[in-house]
Design a protein around this motif. Sequence first.
Motif: not given
Length: 79
Positions: A6-7, A12, A65, A69, A72-73
């Motif tokens: 992730d950033s 993950w 990606t 992300e 996922c958030h």
Amino acid sequence: MIRYIDSAGWAWEVCEVVAPATPPRRADAPPPADEDSALGSLYFFSRLGTRRLRAYPDSWSHLTTPDLERLCHDAQEIN
């Protein structure tokens, strides 16, 4: 299973767990309490914890990606 960074630099792993097929319900049968659980879930695993997302796109494995992300958030943390 898909892996991404992730950033923030965290690694993950993402996998889809699909609920087993169930026999068709009769018209007069009550609906299940949690209709979403019959569809499956997308799980996100990292050293930060585990997250689960029930509503996700069918093409999740082809997302970029940043898109993963975002999913996922939106996922719910599992303790």
